[in-house]
Design a protein around this motif. Structure first.
Motif, PDB file in Angstrom:
ATOM      1  N   GLY A   8      54.730 -30.983 -24.581  1.00 15.33           N
ATOM      2  CA  GLY A   8      55.359 -30.043 -23.677  1.00 15.33           C
ATOM      3  C   GLY A   8      56.588 -29.344 -24.240  1.00 15.33           C
ATOM      4  O   GLY A   8      57.082 -28.381 -23.649  1.00 15.33           O
ATOM      5  N   LEU A   9      57.070 -29.791 -25.403  1.00 10.63           N
ATOM      6  CA  LEU A   9      58.223 -29.140 -26.017  1.00 10.63           C
ATOM      7  C   LEU A   9      57.872 -27.702 -26.393  1.00 10.63           C
ATOM      8  O   LEU A   9      56.856 -27.438 -27.013  1.00 10.63           O
ATOM      9  N   SER A  10      58.741 -26.765 -26.020  1.00 14.40           N
ATOM     10  CA  SER A  10      58.576 -25.352 -26.370  1.00 14.40           C
ATOM     11  C   SER A  10      59.742 -24.918 -27.231  1.00 14.40           C
ATOM     12  O   SER A  10      60.904 -25.230 -26.932  1.00 14.40           O
ATOM     13  N   ILE A  11      59.441 -24.201 -28.304  1.00 12.61           N
ATOM     14  CA  ILE A  11      60.482 -23.677 -29.182  1.00 12.61           C
ATOM     15  C   ILE A  11      60.154 -22.235 -29.528  1.00 12.61           C
ATOM     16  O   ILE A  11      59.030 -21.767 -29.315  1.00 12.61           O
ATOM     17  N   LYS A  12      61.132 -21.527 -30.057  1.00 14.14           N
ATOM     18  CA  LYS A  12      60.932 -20.154 -30.525  1.00 14.14           C
ATOM     19  C   LYS A  12      61.416 -20.039 -31.955  1.00 14.14           C
ATOM     20  O   LYS A  12      62.367 -20.706 -32.359  1.00 14.14           O
ATOM     21  N   SER A  13      60.742 -19.180 -32.713  1.00 15.33           N
ATOM     22  CA  SER A  13      61.204 -18.919 -34.076  1.00 15.33           C
ATOM     23  C   SER A  13      62.526 -18.182 -34.020  1.00 15.33           C
ATOM     24  O   SER A  13      62.823 -17.458 -33.052  1.00 15.33           O
ATOM     25  N   THR A  14      63.319 -18.319 -35.070  1.00 15.25           N
ATOM     26  CA  THR A  14      64.636 -17.696 -35.101  1.00 15.25           C
ATOM     27  C   THR A  14      64.553 -16.256 -35.577  1.00 15.25           C
ATOM     28  O   THR A  14      63.545 -15.826 -36.132  1.00 15.25           O
ATOM     29  N   ASP A  57      59.178 -43.306 -20.252  1.00 18.48           N
ATOM     30  CA  ASP A  57      59.757 -42.078 -20.791  1.00 18.48           C
ATOM     31  C   ASP A  57      58.614 -41.106 -21.074  1.00 18.48           C
ATOM     32  O   ASP A  57      57.716 -41.414 -21.863  1.00 18.48           O
ATOM     33  N   PRO A  58      58.599 -39.926 -20.457  1.00 21.81           N
ATOM     34  CA  PRO A  58      57.493 -38.984 -20.695  1.00 21.81           C
ATOM     35  C   PRO A  58      57.365 -38.568 -22.155  1.00 21.81           C
ATOM     36  O   PRO A  58      56.281 -38.162 -22.582  1.00 21.81           O
ATOM     37  N   ARG A  59      58.434 -38.687 -22.936  1.00 23.94           N
ATOM     38  CA  ARG A  59      58.363 -38.336 -24.351  1.00 23.94           C
ATOM     39  C   ARG A  59      57.535 -39.348 -25.145  1.00 23.94           C
ATOM     40  O   ARG A  59      57.155 -39.067 -26.287  1.00 23.94           O
ATOM     41  N   ASP A  60      57.265 -40.507 -24.561  1.00 26.95           N
ATOM     42  CA  ASP A  60      56.425 -41.518 -25.203  1.00 26.95           C
ATOM     43  C   ASP A  60      54.964 -41.412 -24.788  1.00 26.95           C
ATOM     44  O   ASP A  60      54.150 -42.260 -25.163  1.00 26.95           O
ATOM     45  N   LYS A  61      54.613 -40.394 -24.024  1.00 25.25           N
ATOM     46  CA  LYS A  61      53.224 -40.139 -23.643  1.00 25.25           C
ATOM     47  C   LYS A  61      52.706 -39.014 -24.526  1.00 25.25           C
ATOM     48  O   LYS A  61      53.077 -37.849 -24.343  1.00 25.25           O
ATOM     49  N   ARG A  62      51.866 -39.355 -25.492  1.00 19.79           N
ATOM     50  CA  ARG A  62      51.459 -38.380 -26.502  1.00 19.79           C
ATOM     51  C   ARG A  62      49.948 -38.179 -26.496  1.00 19.79           C
ATOM     52  O   ARG A  62      49.192 -39.111 -26.787  1.00 19.79           O
ATOM     53  N   LEU A  63      49.513 -36.958 -26.153  1.00 19.15           N
ATOM     54  CA  LEU A  63      48.108 -36.590 -26.300  1.00 19.15           C
ATOM     55  C   LEU A  63      47.821 -36.273 -27.767  1.00 19.15           C
ATOM     56  O   LEU A  63      48.732 -36.224 -28.601  1.00 19.15           O
ATOM     57  N   ARG A  64      46.557 -36.065 -28.087  1.00 13.60           N
ATOM     58  CA  ARG A  64      46.180 -35.796 -29.475  1.00 13.60           C
ATOM     59  C   ARG A  64      46.802 -34.487 -29.964  1.00 13.60           C
ATOM     60  O   ARG A  64      46.989 -33.546 -29.202  1.00 13.60           O
ATOM     61  N   SER A  65      47.111 -34.426 -31.256  1.00  9.23           N
ATOM     62  CA  SER A  65      47.951 -33.357 -31.811  1.00  9.23           C
ATOM     63  C   SER A  65      47.306 -31.975 -31.728  1.00  9.23           C
ATOM     64  O   SER A  65      46.160 -31.786 -32.134  1.00  9.23           O
ATOM     65  N   SER A  66      48.079 -31.032 -31.202  1.00 14.92           N
ATOM     66  CA  SER A  66      47.653 -29.637 -31.074  1.00 14.92           C
ATOM     67  C   SER A  66      48.879 -28.809 -30.728  1.00 14.92           C
ATOM     68  O   SER A  66      49.822 -29.305 -30.111  1.00 14.92           O
ATOM     69  N   ILE A  67      48.863 -27.541 -31.138  1.00 16.07           N
ATOM     70  CA  ILE A  67      49.930 -26.625 -30.738  1.00 16.07           C
ATOM     71  C   ILE A  67      49.351 -25.284 -30.323  1.00 16.07           C
ATOM     72  O   ILE A  67      48.259 -24.912 -30.746  1.00 16.07           O
ATOM     73  N   ALA A  68      50.109 -24.598 -29.491  1.00 16.94           N
ATOM     74  CA  ALA A  68      49.810 -23.206 -29.141  1.00 16.94           C
ATOM     75  C   ALA A  68      50.876 -22.329 -29.754  1.00 16.94           C
ATOM     76  O   ALA A  68      52.066 -22.670 -29.733  1.00 16.94           O
ATOM     77  N   PHE A  91      41.865 -31.424 -24.967  1.00 20.18           N
ATOM     78  CA  PHE A  91      42.015 -29.967 -24.908  1.00 20.18           C
ATOM     79  C   PHE A  91      42.066 -29.442 -23.469  1.00 20.18           C
ATOM     80  O   PHE A  91      42.950 -28.659 -23.112  1.00 20.18           O
ATOM     81  N   ARG A  92      41.123 -29.861 -22.626  1.00 16.60           N
ATOM     82  CA  ARG A  92      41.097 -29.383 -21.235  1.00 16.60           C
ATOM     83  C   ARG A  92      42.410 -29.715 -20.536  1.00 16.60           C
ATOM     84  O   ARG A  92      43.027 -28.854 -19.888  1.00 16.60           O
ATOM     85  N   GLN A  93      42.841 -30.953 -20.642  1.00 11.77           N
ATOM     86  CA  GLN A  93      44.084 -31.391 -19.998  1.00 11.77           C
ATOM     87  C   GLN A  93      45.277 -30.615 -20.534  1.00 11.77           C
ATOM     88  O   GLN A  93      46.175 -30.220 -19.781  1.00 11.77           O
ATOM     89  N   GLN A  94      45.295 -30.373 -21.836  1.00 14.54           N
ATOM     90  CA  GLN A  94      46.407 -29.654 -22.448  1.00 14.54           C
ATOM     91  C   GLN A  94      46.479 -28.208 -21.975  1.00 14.54           C
ATOM     92  O   GLN A  94      47.566 -27.689 -21.693  1.00 14.54           O
ATOM     93  N   MET A  95      45.334 -27.549 -21.887  1.00 16.33           N
ATOM     94  CA  MET A  95      45.316 -26.156 -21.435  1.00 16.33           C
ATOM     95  C   MET A  95      45.766 -26.048 -19.971  1.00 16.33           C
ATOM     96  O   MET A  95      46.502 -25.122 -19.605  1.00 16.33           O
ATOM     97  N   LEU A  96      45.348 -26.985 -19.152  1.00 16.75           N
ATOM     98  CA  LEU A  96      45.761 -26.970 -17.753  1.00 16.75           C
ATOM     99  C   LEU A  96      47.251 -27.246 -17.626  1.00 16.75           C
ATOM    100  O   LEU A  96      47.961 -26.572 -16.867  1.00 16.75           O
ATOM    101  N   ARG A  97      47.733 -28.233 -18.359  1.00 20.34           N
ATOM    102  CA  ARG A  97      49.145 -28.607 -18.270  1.00 20.34           C
ATOM    103  C   ARG A  97      50.048 -27.487 -18.758  1.00 20.34           C
ATOM    104  O   ARG A  97      51.108 -27.233 -18.172  1.00 20.34           O
ATOM    105  N   ALA A  98      49.628 -26.807 -19.812  1.00 26.92           N
ATOM    106  CA  ALA A  98      50.445 -25.725 -20.381  1.00 26.92           C
ATOM    107  C   ALA A  98      50.193 -24.387 -19.698  1.00 26.92           C
ATOM    108  O   ALA A  98      50.840 -23.395 -20.022  1.00 26.92           O
ATOM    109  N   ILE A 117      47.102 -18.232 -29.866  1.00 33.13           N
ATOM    110  CA  ILE A 117      46.103 -19.083 -30.493  1.00 33.13           C
ATOM    111  C   ILE A 117      46.447 -20.547 -30.234  1.00 33.13           C
ATOM    112  O   ILE A 117      47.591 -20.885 -29.907  1.00 33.13           O
ATOM    113  N   VAL A 118      45.452 -21.396 -30.397  1.00 29.87           N
ATOM    114  CA  VAL A 118      45.663 -22.838 -30.368  1.00 29.87           C
ATOM    115  C   VAL A 118      45.127 -23.414 -31.666  1.00 29.87           C
ATOM    116  O   VAL A 118      44.036 -23.040 -32.119  1.00 29.87           O
TER     117      VAL A 118
END
Length: 261
Positions: free
Chosen positions: A255-261, A33-44, A60-67, A52-53
């Motif tokens: 990879g989860l993306s959300i928006k403020s209300t 399950d891809p939801r069980d693959k967790r890189l170290r905590s960070s958000i954009a 970090f490198r992998q996260q920036m490329l993936r996102a 900002i990140v």
């Protein structure tokens, strides 16, 4: 509060070891399950033209490329543990593209650690064209600060004995690596509509909220929606543990993306 919406992307939602853990063959670590693959905590976080990140760990490198984050205005650090700062060297790519230093926001305590970990960045004796270029900007934990179109409110939490900063931006609050928040700092969180909070595992831990402790705090703050991050493989598989949560709480995943209300 500004009416402009925030766009938030979870770049990583795992612990200091990430998930799967090296050498581990538990059900979570061998899950497909891809939801069980967790890189170290960070958000954009993006607002208008400002992006900002928060934290640049070893992934970090992998996260920036993936996102596909091709523009970055600033790095903001919560604290100086390796799983939150180790990737700072990779801001070099943004230096080259923007032709300017990266703004790095941190407390004095974090900055002292950055100077030790990345001595070649800050020591004039090691200066040469290939190193990262950063402009350090001091965070005063008692004062909000602006980055472009965003205003960030620092929230001091405790990670056992280490002070860590969470941040509120408009109606969104992000807190990682905490097991205690004082009543005065909770006041800064109240009224937030989206709360992200660390929940390491179900069993007691010396420096992180457990699932029960995180849920108790979420109930106290009463956001419209809450997401749990910094999740260990010991918590269980995403598809199983998600069923145990209140209606307004979810486990975040990479990879989860959300928006403020």
């Amino acid at each position: 509060m500004s009416a402009s919406k925030l766009e938030i992307k979870f770049l990583g939602t795992g612990t200091s070891q990430g998930v799967p853990v090296i050498t581990c063959d538990c059900d979570v670590c061998i899950s497909d399950d891809p939801r069980d693959k967790r890189l170290r905590s960070s958000i954009a976080i993006k607002k208008g033209n400002t992006q900002i990140v928060i934290d640049s760990g070893p992934d970090f490198r992998q996260q920036m490329l993936r996102a596909q984050i091709n523009h970055l205005d600033a790095l903001v650090f919560t604290h100086a543990h390796k799983d939150h700062i180790a990737g700072m060297d990779d801001v070099r790519a943004y230096n080259f593209k923007a032709q300017k230093p990266m703004e790095v926001y941190c407390t004095d305590l974090v900055f002292e650690n950055l100077k030790r970990e990345f001595h070649y960045v800050f020591d004039e004796a090691f200066q040469y064209p290939g190193i990262p270029r950063v402009d350090r900007i001091r965070i005063d934990k008692s004062e909000p600060f602006k980055i472009g179109e965003m205003t960030l409110v620092p929230i001091e939490v405790m990670h056992y004995k280490l002070p860590v900063l969470g941040f509120r931006v408009d109606n969104f609050t992000y807190i990682t690596d905490a097991n205690y928040i004082s009543e005065s700092e909770k006041e800064k969180i109240k009224g937030t509509e989206i709360l992200v909070l660390n929940a390491l595992r179900k069993e007691k831990h010396i420096s992180h909220f457990t699932l029960e402790e995180a849920l108790d705090l979420i109930e106290e703050i009463a956001p419209k929606k809450a997401y749990l991050t910094h999740v260990s493989h010991l918590m269980g598989r995403h598809k199983d543990i998600a069923k145990e949560l209140p209606e307004n709480v979810s486990f975040a995943f990479d990879g989860l993306s959300i928006k403020s209300t």
